[in-house]
Enzyme design. Structure first.
Site, PDB file in Angstrom:
ATOM      1  N   ASN A 122       1.020  -1.391   0.342  1.00 17.75           N
ATOM      2  CA  ASN A 122       0.092  -0.546  -0.028  1.00 17.75           C
ATOM      3  C   ASN A 122       1.107   1.681   0.064  1.00 17.75           C
ATOM      4  O   ASN A 122       1.038   1.128   0.820  1.00 17.75           O
ATOM      5  CB  ASN A 122      -1.359   0.109   1.270  1.00 17.75           C
ATOM      6  CG  ASN A 122      -1.735   1.241   1.278  1.00 17.75           C
ATOM      7  OD1 ASN A 122      -1.733   1.751  -0.015  1.00 17.75           O
ATOM      8  ND2 ASN A 122      -2.675   1.414   2.441  1.00 17.75           N
ATOM      9  N   LYS A 155       0.156   4.547   0.101  1.00 15.38           N
ATOM     10  CA  LYS A 155      -0.106   5.616   0.576  1.00 15.38           C
ATOM     11  C   LYS A 155      -0.573   6.766  -0.689  1.00 15.38           C
ATOM     12  O   LYS A 155      -0.193   6.721  -1.912  1.00 15.38           O
ATOM     13  CB  LYS A 155      -0.129   5.422   1.607  1.00 15.38           C
ATOM     14  CG  LYS A 155      -0.122   4.095   2.885  1.00 15.38           C
ATOM     15  CD  LYS A 155       0.463   4.040   4.169  1.00 15.38           C
ATOM     16  CE  LYS A 155       0.254   3.022   4.829  1.00 15.38           C
ATOM     17  NZ  LYS A 155      -0.201   3.355   5.898  1.00 15.38           N
ATOM     18  N   HIS A 157      -8.906   0.877   5.334  1.00 10.05           N
ATOM     19  CA  HIS A 157      -7.984   0.992   6.217  1.00 10.05           C
ATOM     20  C   HIS A 157      -8.022   1.797   7.224  1.00 10.05           C
ATOM     21  O   HIS A 157      -8.854   2.866   7.220  1.00 10.05           O
ATOM     22  CB  HIS A 157      -7.124   1.569   4.803  1.00 10.05           C
ATOM     23  CG  HIS A 157      -5.820   1.809   5.325  1.00 10.05           C
ATOM     24  ND1 HIS A 157      -4.881   2.589   6.668  1.00 10.05           N
ATOM     25  CD2 HIS A 157      -4.154   0.919   4.961  1.00 10.05           C
ATOM     26  CE1 HIS A 157      -4.027   2.443   6.706  1.00 10.05           C
ATOM     27  NE2 HIS A 157      -3.447   0.912   6.176  1.00 10.05           N
ATOM     28  N   GLU A 209      -6.628   4.261   8.269  1.00 10.85           N
ATOM     29  CA  GLU A 209      -6.420   6.043   7.641  1.00 10.85           C
ATOM     30  C   GLU A 209      -7.455   6.235   6.880  1.00 10.85           C
ATOM     31  O   GLU A 209      -7.720   7.580   7.706  1.00 10.85           O
ATOM     32  CB  GLU A 209      -5.532   5.939   6.969  1.00 10.85           C
ATOM     33  CG  GLU A 209      -4.230   5.619   7.842  1.00 10.85           C
ATOM     34  CD  GLU A 209      -3.334   4.975   6.935  1.00 10.85           C
ATOM     35  OE1 GLU A 209      -2.798   5.227   5.887  1.00 10.85           O
ATOM     36  OE2 GLU A 209      -1.805   5.002   7.838  1.00 10.85           O
ATOM     37  N   GLU A 236      -4.883  -5.388  10.532  1.00  4.28           N
ATOM     38  CA  GLU A 236      -3.676  -4.788  11.409  1.00  4.28           C
ATOM     39  C   GLU A 236      -4.516  -3.958  12.373  1.00  4.28           C
ATOM     40  O   GLU A 236      -4.919  -2.719  12.219  1.00  4.28           O
ATOM     41  CB  GLU A 236      -3.827  -3.607  10.029  1.00  4.28           C
ATOM     42  CG  GLU A 236      -3.984  -3.794   8.644  1.00  4.28           C
ATOM     43  CD  GLU A 236      -3.323  -3.124   7.965  1.00  4.28           C
ATOM     44  OE1 GLU A 236      -2.290  -3.005   6.482  1.00  4.28           O
ATOM     45  OE2 GLU A 236      -3.977  -2.024   7.085  1.00  4.28           O
ATOM     46  N   GLY A 282       2.909   1.489  10.615  1.00  2.00           N
ATOM     47  CA  GLY A 282       3.403   3.132  10.453  1.00  2.00           C
ATOM     48  C   GLY A 282       4.302   3.249  12.373  1.00  2.00           C
ATOM     49  O   GLY A 282       5.128   4.426  11.537  1.00  2.00           O
ATOM     50  N   SER A 305       3.948  -1.920  10.380  1.00  6.34           N
ATOM     51  CA  SER A 305       5.459  -2.743  10.193  1.00  6.34           C
ATOM     52  C   SER A 305       5.587  -3.948  10.208  1.00  6.34           C
ATOM     53  O   SER A 305       6.977  -4.031  10.244  1.00  6.34           O
ATOM     54  CB  SER A 305       5.705  -2.199  12.517  1.00  6.34           C
ATOM     55  OG  SER A 305       5.087  -0.663  12.059  1.00  6.34           O
TER      56      SER A 305
HETATM   57  C1  PEP Z   1      -0.660  -0.030   6.982  1.00  9.19           C
HETATM   58  O1  PEP Z   1      -0.786   0.941   6.339  1.00  9.19           O
HETATM   59  O2  PEP Z   1      -1.146  -0.789   5.464  1.00  9.19           O
HETATM   60  C2  PEP Z   1       0.453  -0.722   7.083  1.00  9.19           C
HETATM   61  C3  PEP Z   1       0.804  -2.089   7.697  1.00  9.19           C
HETATM   62  O3  PEP Z   1       1.556   0.145   6.895  1.00  9.19           O
HETATM   63  P1  PEP Z   1       3.091  -0.278   7.873  1.00  9.19           P
HETATM   64  O4  PEP Z   1       3.699  -1.296   7.384  1.00  9.19           O
HETATM   65  O5  PEP Z   1       3.643   0.885   7.164  1.00  9.19           O
HETATM   66  O6  PEP Z   1       2.921  -0.127   9.468  1.00  9.19           O
END
Ligand code: PEP
Length: 249
Positions: free
Chosen positions: A9, A11, A94, A96, A166, A172, A212
């Site tokens: 992703n 973003k 997601h 966000e 998630e 992040g 992450s």
């Molecule tokens: C995400 O935004 O779906 C995600 C998993 O981000 P990150 O890998 O940066 O934690």
């Protein structure tokens, strides 16, 4: 049997020239795993990315879409618009989108329906916040998010649904759920699916972990029996790191 999937992703990162350079880097990577690989550039670069990756085995997917077919929804993108440029999968829900754009279960149920009605596969994201985990409420939260947005569907619809657990506290932040925490939640999600749709459906749905994931921890997370891959944010912006994760299978 369910598939292993690694999806990146991107973003709101990468303008057109940065996208072109990342696509070029992706094309020279070698894949040694049998995972399905996907990348989700921003809307403005979807067409370009799809053209560039046509001959590869990397699928270009969307980060979001609107529930309506067309009309007065300034700034939005419909399922048929995605289909018209050859995009057949979208991320929905997601954290966000939930946090910054106030997307809730009811809205997400409509988006899921619109995607499936247009033959668009859905990577459906959900996960608890830190306070939920600290209070031991993570399973209730996750169960509610899945049931409210997806459990109006017929069992047959789940062939086009991928789940992405998630935990918000791991996105992040550099903090990752331990492989055991991921496995426990994925097993719970599969049990929740099995209770309503039966074991066969539950076992056929891919459940990805996101939060992450990096080259250094991917192998251990992916080794867990109910973890079928990953949704990768930050580490998907470097082709080498992304493919190190893909090849962790
Ligand atoms: C995400 O935004 O779906 C995600 C998993 O981000 P990150 O890998 O940066 O934690």
């Amino acid at each position: 049997m369910r598939k292993n999937i690694v999806a990146g992703n991107w973003k709101m990162n990468n303008d057109l020239s940065q996208t072109e350079s990342l696509l070029a880097d992706l094309k020279v990577q070698t894949q040694t795993s049998n995972a399905e690989v996907m990348v989700a550039p921003t809307f403005t670069n979807l067409y370009q990315a799809n053209e560039a990756l046509k001959a590869s085995n990397i699928e270009v997917i969307a980060q979001n879409m609107h529930f309506a077919e067309k009309g007065a929804y300034t700034g939005e993108i419909s399922a048929s618009m995605l289909k018209s440029i050859g995009v057949n999968t979208t991320i929905l829900g997601h954290s966000e989108r939930r946090e910054y754009f106030k997307e809730n279960d009811e809205l997400l149920a409509k988006k899921v329906d619109a995607a499936l009605a247009n033959d668009i596969r859905v990577i459906f994201c959900f996960g608890e916040e830190l306070a939920d985990r600290k209070s031991g409420n993570e399973e209730n939260i996750v169960e509610g998010q899945i049931k409210n947005a997806l459990f109006h569907l017929e069992a047959s619809a789940f062939k086009d649904i991928v789940l992405a657990y998630e935990p918000v506290w791991a996105i992040g932040t550099g903090e990752t759920a331990s492989p055991e925490q991921a496995q426990d939640m994925h097993a719970f999600i599969r049990k929740t699916l099995a209770n309503t749709y039966g074991v066969e459906v539950a076992n056929s749905v891919s459940i990805l972990y996101g939060g992450s994931v990096k080259p250094a921890n991917a192998q251990e997370i992916f080794s867990k029996p109910d973890v079928d891959g990953g949704l990768i944010g930050g580490a998907s912006l470097k082709a080498e790191d992304f493919f190190a994760i893909v090849n962790a299978f």
